[in-house]
Design a protein around this motif. Structure first.
Motif, mmCIF file in Angstrom:
data_model
loop_
_atom_site.group_PDB
_atom_site.id
_atom_site.type_symbol
_atom_site.label_atom_id
_atom_site.label_comp_id
_atom_site.label_asym_id
_atom_site.label_seq_id
_atom_site.Cartn_x
_atom_site.Cartn_y
_atom_site.Cartn_z
ATOM 1 N N VAL A 131 0.848 -1.200 0.000
ATOM 2 C CA VAL A 131 0.000 0.000 0.000
ATOM 3 C C VAL A 131 0.881 1.246 0.000
ATOM 4 O O VAL A 131 0.637 2.197 -0.751
ATOM 5 C CB VAL A 131 -0.979 -0.006 1.196
ATOM 6 N N ILE A 132 1.907 1.245 0.834
ATOM 7 C CA ILE A 132 2.832 2.382 0.871
ATOM 8 C C ILE A 132 3.513 2.533 -0.487
ATOM 9 O O ILE A 132 3.663 3.646 -1.003
ATOM 10 C CB ILE A 132 3.861 2.228 2.009
ATOM 11 N N GLU A 133 3.892 1.418 -1.084
ATOM 12 C CA GLU A 133 4.527 1.455 -2.406
ATOM 13 C C GLU A 133 3.576 2.031 -3.462
ATOM 14 O O GLU A 133 3.994 2.791 -4.340
ATOM 15 C CB GLU A 133 4.984 0.059 -2.812
ATOM 16 N N THR A 134 2.299 1.704 -3.355
ATOM 17 C CA THR A 134 1.302 2.254 -4.272
ATOM 18 C C THR A 134 1.241 3.777 -4.153
ATOM 19 O O THR A 134 1.189 4.491 -5.159
ATOM 20 C CB THR A 134 -0.089 1.629 -4.005
ATOM 21 N N PHE A 135 1.271 4.277 -2.918
ATOM 22 C CA PHE A 135 1.282 5.733 -2.714
ATOM 23 C C PHE A 135 2.584 6.342 -3.238
ATOM 24 O O PHE A 135 2.581 7.425 -3.816
ATOM 25 C CB PHE A 135 1.069 6.092 -1.240
ATOM 26 N N SER A 136 3.679 5.644 -3.055
ATOM 27 C CA SER A 136 4.957 6.127 -3.561
ATOM 28 C C SER A 136 4.932 6.247 -5.084
ATOM 29 O O SER A 136 5.320 7.276 -5.647
ATOM 30 C CB SER A 136 6.084 5.181 -3.116
ATOM 31 N N LYS A 137 4.451 5.210 -5.746
ATOM 32 C CA LYS A 137 4.376 5.222 -7.221
ATOM 33 C C LYS A 137 3.433 6.315 -7.719
ATOM 34 O O LYS A 137 3.718 6.998 -8.695
ATOM 35 C CB LYS A 137 3.905 3.864 -7.733
ATOM 36 N N ALA A 138 2.297 6.472 -7.046
ATOM 37 C CA ALA A 138 1.307 7.466 -7.475
ATOM 38 C C ALA A 138 1.814 8.894 -7.286
ATOM 39 O O ALA A 138 1.471 9.776 -8.069
ATOM 40 C CB ALA A 138 0.004 7.270 -6.704
ATOM 41 N N ASN A 139 2.612 9.103 -6.257
ATOM 42 C CA ASN A 139 3.062 10.454 -5.943
ATOM 43 C C ASN A 139 4.432 10.801 -6.514
ATOM 44 O O ASN A 139 4.796 11.976 -6.561
ATOM 45 C CB ASN A 139 3.031 10.663 -4.429
ATOM 46 N N PHE A 140 5.171 9.797 -6.924
ATOM 47 C CA PHE A 140 6.482 10.025 -7.540
ATOM 48 C C PHE A 140 6.585 9.191 -8.815
ATOM 49 O O PHE A 140 7.404 8.276 -8.912
ATOM 50 C CB PHE A 140 7.602 9.689 -6.549
ATOM 51 N N ASN A 142 7.818 9.741 -11.624
ATOM 52 C CA ASN A 142 9.068 9.830 -12.381
ATOM 53 C C ASN A 142 10.161 8.930 -11.814
ATOM 54 O O ASN A 142 11.189 8.738 -12.447
ATOM 55 C CB ASN A 142 9.560 11.280 -12.453
ATOM 56 N N ASN A 143 9.941 8.417 -10.604
ATOM 57 C CA ASN A 143 10.895 7.464 -10.031
ATOM 58 C C ASN A 143 10.801 6.148 -10.779
ATOM 59 O O ASN A 143 9.730 5.781 -11.283
ATOM 60 C CB ASN A 143 10.578 7.179 -8.548
ATOM 61 N N SER A 144 11.894 5.426 -10.807
ATOM 62 C CA SER A 144 11.853 4.081 -11.379
ATOM 63 C C SER A 144 11.109 3.156 -10.423
ATOM 64 O O SER A 144 10.881 3.500 -9.254
ATOM 65 C CB SER A 144 13.275 3.555 -11.602
ATOM 66 N N ILE A 145 10.749 2.002 -10.917
ATOM 67 C CA ILE A 145 10.085 1.002 -10.072
ATOM 68 C C ILE A 145 10.952 0.669 -8.864
ATOM 69 O O ILE A 145 10.471 0.617 -7.732
ATOM 70 C CB ILE A 145 9.756 -0.270 -10.886
ATOM 71 N N VAL A 146 12.226 0.484 -9.093
ATOM 72 C CA VAL A 146 13.165 0.154 -8.011
ATOM 73 C C VAL A 146 13.245 1.293 -7.002
ATOM 74 O O VAL A 146 13.238 1.062 -5.793
ATOM 75 C CB VAL A 146 14.560 -0.203 -8.577
ATOM 76 N N GLU A 147 13.312 2.532 -7.492
ATOM 77 C CA GLU A 147 13.378 3.681 -6.581
ATOM 78 C C GLU A 147 12.134 3.754 -5.701
ATOM 79 O O GLU A 147 12.231 4.030 -4.497
ATOM 80 C CB GLU A 147 13.525 4.978 -7.377
ATOM 81 N N GLU A 149 10.192 1.205 -4.869
ATOM 82 C CA GLU A 149 10.254 0.064 -3.938
ATOM 83 C C GLU A 149 11.157 0.393 -2.751
ATOM 84 O O GLU A 149 10.791 0.120 -1.602
ATOM 85 C CB GLU A 149 10.770 -1.188 -4.648
ATOM 86 N N ILE A 150 12.317 0.976 -3.024
ATOM 87 C CA ILE A 150 13.257 1.350 -1.960
ATOM 88 C C ILE A 150 12.638 2.419 -1.064
ATOM 89 O O ILE A 150 12.705 2.327 0.165
ATOM 90 C CB ILE A 150 14.602 1.819 -2.560
ATOM 91 N N LEU A 151 12.027 3.425 -1.680
ATOM 92 C CA LEU A 151 11.380 4.493 -0.911
ATOM 93 C C LEU A 151 10.289 3.917 -0.016
ATOM 94 O O LEU A 151 10.200 4.249 1.171
ATOM 95 C CB LEU A 151 10.802 5.554 -1.847
ATOM 96 N N ALA A 152 9.464 3.043 -0.546
ATOM 97 C CA ALA A 152 8.379 2.436 0.234
ATOM 98 C C ALA A 152 8.929 1.655 1.421
ATOM 99 O O ALA A 152 8.384 1.732 2.528
ATOM 100 C CB ALA A 152 7.532 1.536 -0.660
ATOM 101 N N LYS A 153 9.998 0.921 1.213
ATOM 102 C CA LYS A 153 10.598 0.153 2.317
ATOM 103 C C LYS A 153 11.134 1.077 3.405
ATOM 104 O O LYS A 153 10.986 0.787 4.598
ATOM 105 C CB LYS A 153 11.709 -0.753 1.790
ATOM 106 N N ARG A 154 11.723 2.173 3.012
ATOM 107 C CA ARG A 154 12.233 3.129 4.008
ATOM 108 C C ARG A 154 11.087 3.761 4.803
ATOM 109 O O ARG A 154 11.158 3.896 6.023
ATOM 110 C CB ARG A 154 13.056 4.201 3.310
ATOM 111 N N ILE A 155 10.041 4.149 4.093
ATOM 112 C CA ILE A 155 8.880 4.749 4.756
ATOM 113 C C ILE A 155 8.230 3.734 5.694
ATOM 114 O O ILE A 155 7.867 4.055 6.831
ATOM 115 C CB ILE A 155 7.859 5.270 3.721
ATOM 116 N N TYR A 156 8.094 2.513 5.221
ATOM 117 C CA TYR A 156 7.529 1.433 6.030
ATOM 118 C C TYR A 156 8.322 1.257 7.326
ATOM 119 O O TYR A 156 7.741 1.165 8.407
ATOM 120 C CB TYR A 156 7.514 0.133 5.215
ATOM 121 N N LEU A 157 9.644 1.206 7.215
ATOM 122 C CA LEU A 157 10.471 1.033 8.413
ATOM 123 C C LEU A 157 10.349 2.224 9.363
ATOM 124 O O LEU A 157 10.291 2.041 10.586
ATOM 125 C CB LEU A 157 11.932 0.797 8.033
ATOM 126 N N LEU A 158 10.294 3.427 8.811
ATOM 127 C CA LEU A 158 10.093 4.607 9.653
ATOM 128 C C LEU A 158 8.745 4.542 10.366
ATOM 129 O O LEU A 158 8.646 4.823 11.566
ATOM 130 C CB LEU A 158 10.176 5.888 8.813
#
Length: 187
Positions: A131-140, A142-147, A149-158
């Motif tokens: 779900v966090i990754e979905t928000f990441s993709k929708a809001n960014f 221009n990021n690559s899929i990998v970027e 995924e990494i962003l979502a994992k960081r947000i999830y851990l935070l």
């Protein structure tokens, strides 16, 4: 009580008790008493306390995800929606019944060999990350899929760290700090 109404009553009662008191400290007889159902009614819907626990986890998770998505979706697009994740957590923390993460509370009480409950919790946490990754993709976009995924994992851990630490310390500073860290990684 109708079949589905009785089942839902048992789930809601168990949910309240498990979340407030813990899985181990809540007995079947207490659920029966609080739900005002007969023992036969409870066992016609659930074969065991573990089955009730899984229903509880699913009930809490569904409600959480609906509230989470609705809350975050209302925030301004872009960085605003990502940071709203922590605003949601702060609002959750401020509720009078806040008792931390029901998944972490439950998993800490079960033995390692209870694979069914453990897998239910792991699946719910994995879905939350998606779900966090979905928000990441929708809001960014221009990021690559990998970027994303990494962003979502960081947000999830935070988020998960802030949730746990706010419960431990009974203060909101971990949530505020996690939001600040999230702002930093979004730059």
């Amino acid at each position: 009580m109708k079949h589905s109404v009785a089942r839902q009553n048992i789930i809601e009662t168990a949910s309240r008790l498990f979340y407030q008191k813990g899985y181990s400290l809540t007995g079947i007889n207490e659920i029966i008493k609080e739900a005002s159902v007969a023992k036969a009614t409870l066992y016609s819907h659930f074969k065991s306390k573990d089955d009730i626990c899984i229903a509880y986890l699913n009930y809490r998770n569904q409600s959480f995800l609906e509230d989470f998505k609705a809350f975050v979706s209302k925030a301004p697009k872009g960085q605003g929606q990502i940071l709203a994740i922590f605003d949601f957590l702060k609002a959750f923390y401020a509720t009078p019944t806040f008792n931390g993460c029901w998944c972490i509370n439950t998993i800490s009480e079960i033995p390692p060999e209870n694979v069914t409950i453990r897998e239910t919790i792991q699946n719910q946490k994995s879905n939350f990350l998606k779900v966090i990754e979905t928000f990441s993709k929708a809001n960014f976009p221009n990021n690559s899929i990998v970027e994303n995924e990494i962003l979502a994992k960081r947000i999830y851990l935070l988020y998960e760290g802030a949730l746990t630490e706010s419960h431990i310390h009974q203060q909101s500073w971990p949530i505020d700090s996690a939001k600040e860290l999230c702002e930093y990684i979004l730059k």
